[in-house]
Design a protein around this motif. Structure first.
Motif, PDB file in Angstrom:
ATOM      1  N   VAL A 350      -9.474   0.696   6.900  1.00 38.05           N
ATOM      2  CA  VAL A 350      -9.737   0.030   5.622  1.00 38.05           C
ATOM      3  C   VAL A 350     -11.092   0.363   5.006  1.00 38.05           C
ATOM      4  O   VAL A 350     -11.311   0.069   3.823  1.00 38.05           O
ATOM      5  CB  VAL A 350      -9.612  -1.502   5.788  1.00 38.05           C
ATOM      6  N   ARG A 351     -11.997   0.954   5.748  1.00 36.36           N
ATOM      7  CA  ARG A 351     -13.353   1.154   5.228  1.00 36.36           C
ATOM      8  C   ARG A 351     -13.343   2.022   3.967  1.00 36.36           C
ATOM      9  O   ARG A 351     -12.789   3.122   3.944  1.00 36.36           O
ATOM     10  CB  ARG A 351     -14.236   1.809   6.282  1.00 36.36           C
ATOM     11  N   GLY A 352     -13.951   1.503   2.892  1.00 37.74           N
ATOM     12  CA  GLY A 352     -14.080   2.230   1.638  1.00 37.74           C
ATOM     13  C   GLY A 352     -12.794   2.373   0.854  1.00 37.74           C
ATOM     14  O   GLY A 352     -12.745   3.142  -0.110  1.00 37.74           O
ATOM     15  N   LYS A 353     -11.746   1.630   1.218  1.00 34.33           N
ATOM     16  CA  LYS A 353     -10.434   1.800   0.599  1.00 34.33           C
ATOM     17  C   LYS A 353      -9.993   0.565  -0.176  1.00 34.33           C
ATOM     18  O   LYS A 353     -10.435  -0.561   0.095  1.00 34.33           O
ATOM     19  CB  LYS A 353      -9.385   2.145   1.660  1.00 34.33           C
ATOM     20  N   ARG A 354      -9.099   0.812  -1.120  1.00 32.89           N
ATOM     21  CA  ARG A 354      -8.406  -0.260  -1.823  1.00 32.89           C
ATOM     22  C   ARG A 354      -7.184  -0.630  -0.982  1.00 32.89           C
ATOM     23  O   ARG A 354      -6.281   0.187  -0.809  1.00 32.89           O
ATOM     24  CB  ARG A 354      -8.003   0.194  -3.222  1.00 32.89           C
ATOM     25  N   VAL A 355      -7.187  -1.844  -0.468  1.00 32.53           N
ATOM     26  CA  VAL A 355      -6.208  -2.250   0.536  1.00 32.53           C
ATOM     27  C   VAL A 355      -5.193  -3.218  -0.071  1.00 32.53           C
ATOM     28  O   VAL A 355      -5.559  -4.163  -0.780  1.00 32.53           O
ATOM     29  CB  VAL A 355      -6.909  -2.929   1.733  1.00 32.53           C
ATOM     30  N   VAL A 356      -3.916  -2.977   0.225  1.00 31.67           N
ATOM     31  CA  VAL A 356      -2.865  -3.961  -0.051  1.00 31.67           C
ATOM     32  C   VAL A 356      -2.533  -4.652   1.264  1.00 31.67           C
ATOM     33  O   VAL A 356      -2.109  -3.999   2.219  1.00 31.67           O
ATOM     34  CB  VAL A 356      -1.594  -3.310  -0.629  1.00 31.67           C
ATOM     35  N   MET A 357      -2.760  -5.952   1.324  1.00 34.85           N
ATOM     36  CA  MET A 357      -2.496  -6.731   2.538  1.00 34.85           C
ATOM     37  C   MET A 357      -1.230  -7.555   2.339  1.00 34.85           C
ATOM     38  O   MET A 357      -1.144  -8.376   1.421  1.00 34.85           O
ATOM     39  CB  MET A 357      -3.673  -7.658   2.835  1.00 34.85           C
TER      40      MET A 357
END
Length: 479
Positions: A350-357
């Motif tokens: 997830v580091r530095g990313k746009r995450v969909v949880m």
């Protein structure tokens, strides 16, 4: 209540063609059904009409060992139960199966569901002289059945008569000295299936994953309103006097409760959750770099979202497998900290990313906020939350421990307010219409009362969900 939806109960029954180690079969099946209830469990074994039972608070391997199983002995029939309480407290006396000795013989019962008119029936019975030893509605069921047995020619006829009295959800197995009986309420709120082994054993279980554990084949689901009787030397038979009405199966079984490897109402739970992810993408698309799921029920939906969107799927959390789903600490602060004990975010994903949880639900919002903070602490640039069910706006009266309305965040806040509360960049829930499309079955209707407030049967006292609950004195903690 912890900030999550608690499990149901799991029921199991087996009738073997000859005397064998049915206790061991029940033990292995309860392992497969452990996810449905982790407060207590029990097994009752029928040996030539004599029923022995052992039950206690704890997980299956904590309650049973070789000595206990050996003391239960061999037999032709056994039933088992894993419990999460929706009525009655957490105590050994409330563990199931219940064994009742009455004027017509002995009866053992294991029940999943919630009798919505239990308080009314209980009061009526007490006024006529009945004395209750537990605080759960399964004892109410046993009283109604045994009372009907006084005037009916058989246990199955007594059950058929009792069903006119009982309202709400019940999938249960009943064991008499000679018969094993599976029963499902006319609305079919809770799952119950039928299986067979190569040696001719008949098996009933809440989910087909328990059949797989024993090498049994899935035959079919017990129909809503059906009574199925397995009796030595006779063909399997059914009573369908209560069948034929509209079905109201709990849709949250497909969202959360059931194991993904189970087949319910002819539909794969795994496939239904993949479908949830696909529908979430259609309803709430977003630009992102990675899709992750919250273990365990969010994982399949995350895979479906990733497949539909083309956004790569990643492992975003490592789960501590030694913490049960019902892990609860006594204070709110400790409950919040327990999220870090159960889950750890994987920074490399997830580091530095746009995450969909992707998660299955939001109850109070506390856990969701803490999980979002875990991702931000691991370096996520954005966190977009997608929920594979609609917002909870009402309690459940049919066996799911959904909190009262004053504790449901969706009853107090709008979606933009919830988004801000859980520190997410965006939030999208699956629609009610979407959740009804999860399981592609030919005939299954769904109950969505907790999402809509529209219940399939009348709830006479909606303002008091806990009316039937009360505590026993400590000195009554006996079997």
């Amino acid at each position: 209540m912890f900030d999550s939806i608690h499990e149901e109960c799991g029921v199991f029954g087996i009738r073997a063609p000859k005397r064998c180690d049915v206790a061991a079969s029940a033990y292995y099946a309860l392992y497969a059904l452990q996810h449905r209830g982790q407060e207590s469990c029990g097994i009752a074994v029928n040996t030539n009409g004599v029923i022995k039972c052992h039950r206690d608070v704890g997980l299956v391997p904590d309650v049973f060992n070789e000595r206990v199983l050996g003391e239960l002995g061999t037999g032709h029939m056994a039933i088992g139960h894993t419990r999460y309480s929706t009525t009655g407290g957490v105590s050994r006396i409330n563990a199931q199966p219940l064994v009742v000795r009455h004027v017509k013989g002995t009866l053992a019962i294991a029940h999943n569901g919630n009798i919505s008119n239990a308080a009314e029936i209980k009061q009526e019975l007490e006024l006529s002289g009945a004395i209750f030893h537990t605080t759960n509605d399964s004892e109410v069921i046993s009283y109604v059945i045994t009372k009907a047995r006084l005037t009916e020619p058989s246990i199955e006829a007594a059950i058929e008569k009792a069903m006119y009295k009982l309202e709400g959800a019940y999938s249960m197995v009943v064991m008499s000295p000679r018969k094993l009986i599976a029963v499902r309420d006319p609305h079919g709120f809770r799952p119950l299936c039928l299986g067979k082994t190569e040696d001719g054993s008949i098996i009933f279980a809440s989910e087909s994953c328990a059949l797989n554990t024993l090498g049994a084949s899935y035959v079919r689901d017990v129909e809503p309103g059906e009574i199925v009787i397995a009796e030595d030397g006779k063909e399997l038979r059914s009573i369908r006097a209560h069948c034929g009405g509209p079905q109201s199966f709990c849709v949250f079984e497909f969202v959360y409760f059931a194991r993904p490897d189970s087949v319910i109402e002819g539909a794969s739970v795994h496939a239904a959750r993949l479908r949830a992810g696909e529908l979430l993408w259609q309803e709430h698309p977003v630009e992102a770099d990675v899709v992750i799921g919250v273990p365990d029920s969010g994982l399949d939906a995350a895979l479906g979202f990733s497949k539909a969107s083309g956004i790569p799927y990643g492992v975003g959390f490592i789960k501590n497998r030694y913490i049960g789903r019902t892990f609860i600490q006594p204070s709110q602060g400790q409950r919040e900290n327990s999220v870090r004990i159960k889950l750890n975010a994987l920074s490399e994903t997830v580091r530095g990313k746009r995450v969909v949880m992707i998660d299955d639900s939001i109850v109070r919002g506390t856990t969701s906020r803490n999980i979002v903070e875990l991702l931000r602490g691991a370096g996520a640039k954005e966190v977009h939350v997608r929920i594979s069910s609609p917002p909870f706006i009402r309690p459940c009266y049919f066996g799911t421990d959904i909190d009262s309305t004053e504790n449901l965040i969706a009853c107090k806040m709008s979606i933009p307010e919830i988004t801000e509360r859980i520190h997410a960049d965006s939030l999208g829930y699956l629609s009610v219409e979407g959740v009804r499309q999860l399981a592609r079955t030919h005939s299954c209707g769904f109950c969505t009362g907790c999402f809509t407030g529209e219940y399939p049967i009348e709830i006479r006292d909606q303002g008091s969900k806990d009316k039937f609950q009360f505590e026993l004195p400590a000195n009554q903690e006996t079997e």
